[in-house]
Structure formats: structure tokens, C-alpha cells
Design a protein around this motif. Structure first.
Motif, PDB file in Angstrom:
ATOM      1  N   LYS A  73       0.749  -1.246  -0.035  1.00  0.00           N
ATOM      2  CA  LYS A  73      -0.025   0.010   0.036  1.00  0.00           C
ATOM      3  C   LYS A  73       0.825   1.194   0.107  1.00  0.00           C
ATOM      4  CE  LYS A  73      -3.761  -2.037   2.266  1.00  0.00           C
ATOM      5  NZ  LYS A  73      -4.982  -2.017   3.451  1.00  0.00           N
ATOM      6  N   ALA A  74       1.905   1.209   0.826  1.00  0.00           N
ATOM      7  CA  ALA A  74       2.739   2.288   0.882  1.00  0.00           C
ATOM      8  C   ALA A  74       3.475   2.469  -0.554  1.00  0.00           C
ATOM      9  CB  ALA A  74       3.673   2.102   2.053  1.00  0.00           C
ATOM     10  N   LEU A  75       3.625   1.431  -1.348  1.00  0.00           N
ATOM     11  CA  LEU A  75       4.573   1.482  -2.480  1.00  0.00           C
ATOM     12  C   LEU A  75       3.559   2.080  -3.279  1.00  0.00           C
ATOM     13  CD1 LEU A  75       6.888   0.943  -4.579  1.00  0.00           C
ATOM     14  CD2 LEU A  75       5.637  -1.210  -4.863  1.00  0.00           C
ATOM     15  N   LYS A  76       2.484   1.646  -3.482  1.00  0.00           N
ATOM     16  CA  LYS A  76       1.264   2.414  -4.316  1.00  0.00           C
ATOM     17  C   LYS A  76       1.283   3.963  -4.070  1.00  0.00           C
ATOM     18  CE  LYS A  76      -3.750   1.939  -5.776  1.00  0.00           C
ATOM     19  NZ  LYS A  76      -4.786   1.160  -5.740  1.00  0.00           N
ATOM     20  N   ARG A  77       0.987   4.576  -2.889  1.00  0.00           N
ATOM     21  CA  ARG A  77       0.841   5.584  -2.697  1.00  0.00           C
ATOM     22  C   ARG A  77       2.092   6.444  -3.174  1.00  0.00           C
ATOM     23  NH1 ARG A  77      -1.042   3.568   2.360  1.00  0.00           N
ATOM     24  NH2 ARG A  77       1.037   4.250   3.284  1.00  0.00           N
ATOM     25  N   ALA A  78       3.467   6.005  -2.772  1.00  0.00           N
ATOM     26  CA  ALA A  78       4.620   6.712  -3.227  1.00  0.00           C
ATOM     27  C   ALA A  78       4.771   6.902  -4.618  1.00  0.00           C
ATOM     28  CB  ALA A  78       5.686   5.860  -2.537  1.00  0.00           C
ATOM     29  N   MET A  79       4.295   5.703  -5.501  1.00  0.00           N
ATOM     30  CA  MET A  79       4.566   5.698  -6.782  1.00  0.00           C
ATOM     31  C   MET A  79       3.535   6.702  -7.540  1.00  0.00           C
ATOM     32  SD  MET A  79       5.616   1.734  -8.029  1.00  0.00           S
ATOM     33  CE  MET A  79       5.814   2.179  -9.546  1.00  0.00           C
ATOM     34  N   ASN A  80       2.305   6.838  -7.240  1.00  0.00           N
ATOM     35  CA  ASN A  80       1.292   7.509  -7.715  1.00  0.00           C
ATOM     36  C   ASN A  80       1.570   8.978  -7.088  1.00  0.00           C
ATOM     37  OD1 ASN A  80      -0.085   5.892  -9.269  1.00  0.00           O
ATOM     38  ND2 ASN A  80      -1.452   5.175  -7.512  1.00  0.00           N
ATOM     39  N   THR A  81       2.226   9.230  -6.173  1.00  0.00           N
ATOM     40  CA  THR A  81       2.548  10.666  -5.954  1.00  0.00           C
ATOM     41  C   THR A  81       3.505  11.210  -6.714  1.00  0.00           C
ATOM     42  OG1 THR A  81       2.370  10.092  -3.296  1.00  0.00           O
ATOM     43  CG2 THR A  81       3.559  12.108  -3.962  1.00  0.00           C
ATOM     44  N   TYR A  82       4.520  10.485  -7.080  1.00  0.00           N
ATOM     45  CA  TYR A  82       5.540  10.994  -8.062  1.00  0.00           C
ATOM     46  C   TYR A  82       5.452  10.689  -9.674  1.00  0.00           C
ATOM     47  CZ  TYR A  82       7.949  11.523  -3.533  1.00  0.00           C
ATOM     48  OH  TYR A  82       8.161  11.936  -2.104  1.00  0.00           O
ATOM     49  N   LEU A  83       4.711   9.848 -10.118  1.00  0.00           N
ATOM     50  CA  LEU A  83       4.552   9.631 -11.454  1.00  0.00           C
ATOM     51  C   LEU A  83       3.928  10.652 -12.015  1.00  0.00           C
ATOM     52  CD1 LEU A  83       3.423   5.769 -11.435  1.00  0.00           C
ATOM     53  CD2 LEU A  83       5.329   6.715 -12.480  1.00  0.00           C
ATOM     54  N   PRO A  84       4.078  10.976 -13.374  1.00  0.00           N
ATOM     55  CA  PRO A  84       3.341  11.625 -14.172  1.00  0.00           C
ATOM     56  C   PRO A  84       1.809  11.480 -14.291  1.00  0.00           C
ATOM     57  CG  PRO A  84       4.763  10.447 -15.583  1.00  0.00           C
ATOM     58  CD  PRO A  84       5.243  10.082 -14.209  1.00  0.00           C
ATOM     59  N   LYS A  85       1.101  12.551 -14.569  1.00  0.00           N
ATOM     60  CA  LYS A  85      -0.316  12.276 -14.775  1.00  0.00           C
ATOM     61  C   LYS A  85      -0.696  11.122 -15.740  1.00  0.00           C
ATOM     62  CE  LYS A  85      -1.004  14.866 -11.358  1.00  0.00           C
ATOM     63  NZ  LYS A  85      -1.586  14.430  -9.873  1.00  0.00           N
ATOM     64  N   ASP A  86       0.224  10.778 -16.798  1.00  0.00           N
ATOM     65  CA  ASP A  86      -0.378   9.927 -17.815  1.00  0.00           C
ATOM     66  C   ASP A  86       0.347   8.186 -17.578  1.00  0.00           C
ATOM     67  OD1 ASP A  86       2.279  10.613 -18.144  1.00  0.00           O
ATOM     68  OD2 ASP A  86       2.204  11.261 -20.413  1.00  0.00           O
ATOM     69  N   ILE A  87       0.566   8.359 -16.275  1.00  0.00           N
ATOM     70  CA  ILE A  87       0.850   6.897 -15.984  1.00  0.00           C
ATOM     71  C   ILE A  87       0.348   6.793 -14.271  1.00  0.00           C
ATOM     72  CG2 ILE A  87       2.752   5.262 -15.202  1.00  0.00           C
ATOM     73  CD1 ILE A  87       4.740   6.645 -16.705  1.00  0.00           C
ATOM     74  N   HIS A  88      -0.277   5.675 -14.175  1.00  0.00           N
ATOM     75  CA  HIS A  88      -0.889   5.533 -12.577  1.00  0.00           C
ATOM     76  C   HIS A  88      -0.938   3.971 -12.275  1.00  0.00           C
ATOM     77  CE1 HIS A  88      -3.933   6.322  -9.523  1.00  0.00           C
ATOM     78  NE2 HIS A  88      -4.240   5.309  -9.711  1.00  0.00           N
ATOM     79  N   VAL A  89      -0.622   3.694 -11.082  1.00  0.00           N
ATOM     80  CA  VAL A  89      -0.511   2.481 -10.389  1.00  0.00           C
ATOM     81  C   VAL A  89      -1.960   1.999  -9.912  1.00  0.00           C
ATOM     82  CG1 VAL A  89       0.564   1.003  -8.472  1.00  0.00           C
ATOM     83  CG2 VAL A  89       1.823   2.623  -9.874  1.00  0.00           C
ATOM     84  N   VAL A  90      -2.365   1.077 -10.507  1.00  0.00           N
ATOM     85  CA  VAL A  90      -3.874   0.498 -10.217  1.00  0.00           C
ATOM     86  C   VAL A  90      -3.651  -0.628  -8.926  1.00  0.00           C
ATOM     87  CG1 VAL A  90      -5.743  -0.995 -11.201  1.00  0.00           C
ATOM     88  CG2 VAL A  90      -4.483   0.447 -12.664  1.00  0.00           C
ATOM     89  N   GLU A  91      -2.615  -1.513  -9.004  1.00  0.00           N
ATOM     90  CA  GLU A  91      -2.405  -2.557  -7.755  1.00  0.00           C
ATOM     91  C   GLU A  91      -1.029  -2.803  -7.663  1.00  0.00           C
ATOM     92  OE1 GLU A  91      -4.744  -6.640  -7.024  1.00  0.00           O
ATOM     93  OE2 GLU A  91      -4.531  -5.893  -9.055  1.00  0.00           O
TER      94      GLU A  91
END
Length: 243
Positions: A73-91
Motif C-alpha cells: 500500500k505504501a509503495l502504491k501511494r509513493a509511486m502515484n505521488t511522483y508518477l506523471p499524470k499519464d501513468i498510474h499504479v492500479v494495484e
């Protein structure tokens, strides 16, 4: 050492494909930059497969190994915090070292969208604006010829010797039409470079009555001259990877 399996979606419009390339913006390059920012070390990711420039994904799967106390869960939050808006972590999920995003997959699902109605400016990068009427019944009938185990040499752009063989199995092809939008859903055990785009390109020629369905039979048979028809990447989506 932990191995994370991560399912991602991305809009392929502004990427030069998935695979990392020097001085070009790619999906892999952007994700690895974010992983370096999070873990302060270089992290190499592995994907279920590459997608070309302009191709999208709603269910691409990657994995990577990293030394960390972070949970999924922490990894998902961290990745989505820093990824550009055209990439998103779903799971995100923790997996064993036996799991491999590419080699553990058993089949994949792709979808391709075509607009046969009037030109739509706002969907032009996500739906192929073909904007011509097609004989849908002929397309549906011809698409059945791709189902099964075949040599797809004529429906790919892989160079000689770049792959072990050209034999692939198509499990199913579904053709749906809704208000002028054609949706192809193709499931198979693996796909060669540009294979789906060339398959659909041939089907459009049949839908325009410029080719008959025997064209596909010949190209899957003994006529080893590659098909000349290919649709753009922008209508193609990797939607699911099966494990």
C-alpha cells in the motif's frame, strides 16, 4: 529483498513506447526515475511485454526487486505521488521470486477501437478515426480465421532471427459495435511486433470489400509475403495479463 508485482495503466500518446530509450520519454524510463526517487537506488523493472509508441495500457504488469521495509500500500501511494499524470499504479502486490511479469504470463488481452462515424477531435489519440462505413458481418466472419494456432510471420514486423518462431495461438476474437465504434477484443498466448495492428488492418480491407477472407487464409498458409496493411498504434490497449 522484496519482489513487487505492479499493475499499471498509461496513456501512450506522449511516449516513445514502453522500453527505456536514451534521450526519449518512455514508460519504463519514467517509472524507473520514480523508483530511484523513492528508493535512492537504481531499480530495473521487467514488464509483461513492450508496447509501441502511442499504444496505451489499462492492465500492463511489471515487477522489480528492491530492499525496503515498505509494504504494497505504501509503495502504491509513493509511486502515484511522483508518477506523471499519464501513468498510474492500479494495484501492487508482494510476490515470490518465482514470479516474472513476462515469463509467468499465460495469455494477454488487447483491445482496439475504431470510429466509423464522424471525426471526433477529442478521441483522436485514443480511437482510430477511420470514419468510413464497414461491412461488420464480413469482418466478424473473417476474424474467426485468426482463431487457433498459426504461423503469424505475415502479420508481424519482427526481423528474421529476432524471435524463436512465429507460431502463436489466438484463443478468441470478439467484435463489438456501439454507436459507430468498433471494439476488437483479442486474447492470445503471445503477440509478435505489430501483430494485432496488422491483423486488424487486413480485417478493415475485408470490411471495405477490397479483399476477401481468403486473403487471411493465404497469409496464414503458404504465402510467405507479409501483409501490407496496418492500423495506427493509438487505438490499441493492453487491457489484461493472465497468470
Amino acid at each position: 529483498m522484496k519482489r513487487f508485482k505492479v499493475t499499471i495503466q498509461y496513456d501512450g500518446v506522449n511516449f516513445y513506447g514502453f522500453q527505456r530509450q536514451i534521450d526519449l520519454r518512455t514508460v519504463q524510463g519514467e517509472i524507473e526515475k520514480v523508483l530511484f526517487r523513492i528508493f535512492k537506488n537504481e531499480v530495473t523493472l521487467h514488464a509483461s511485454g513492450r508496447t509501441d509508441a502511442g499504444v496505451h495500457a489499462t492492465g500492463q504488469v511489471i515487477h522489480f526487486d528492491v530492499e525496503t521495509n515498505m509494504d504494497e500500500k505504501a509503495l502504491k501511494r509513493a509511486m502515484n505521488t511522483y508518477l506523471p499524470k499519464d501513468i498510474h499504479v492500479v494495484e501492487t502486490a508482494l510476490v515470490t521470486s518465482e514470479f516474472h511479469a513476462r515469463f509467468s504470463s499465460i495469455k494477454k488481452e488487447y483491445r482496439y477501437f475504431i470510429n466509423t462515424g464522424g471525426y471526433e477531435v477529442f478521441s483522436r489519440n485514443h480511437v482510430y478515426q477511420f470514419n468510413r462505413e464497414l461491412d461488420i458481418e464480413k469482418i466478424k466472419e473473417a476474424s474467426k480465421l485468426f482463431i487457433g494456432k498459426h504461423n503469424f510471420y505475415n502479420f508481424c514486423t519482427n526481423e528474421e532471427g529476432s524471435v524463436k518462431d512465429y507460431i502463436r495461438t489466438i484463443e478468441s476474437i470478439e467484435v463489438n459495435v456501439n454507436e459507430g465504434i468498433i471494439e476488437f477484443i483479442i486474447i492470445g498466448d503471445g503477440f509478435l511486433r505489430n501483430m494485432i495492428r496488422m491483423m486488424i488492418g487486413a480485417l478493415l480491407e475485408i470490411g471495405l470489400n477490397r479483399k476477401d477472407k481468403e486473403y487471411i487464409s493465404r497469409k496464414l498458409g503458404d504465402d510467405f509475403t507479409r501483409s501490407n496493411y496496418k492500423v495506427p498504434g493509438l487505438g490499441l490497449y493492453l487491457t489484461r495479463v493472465y497468470y
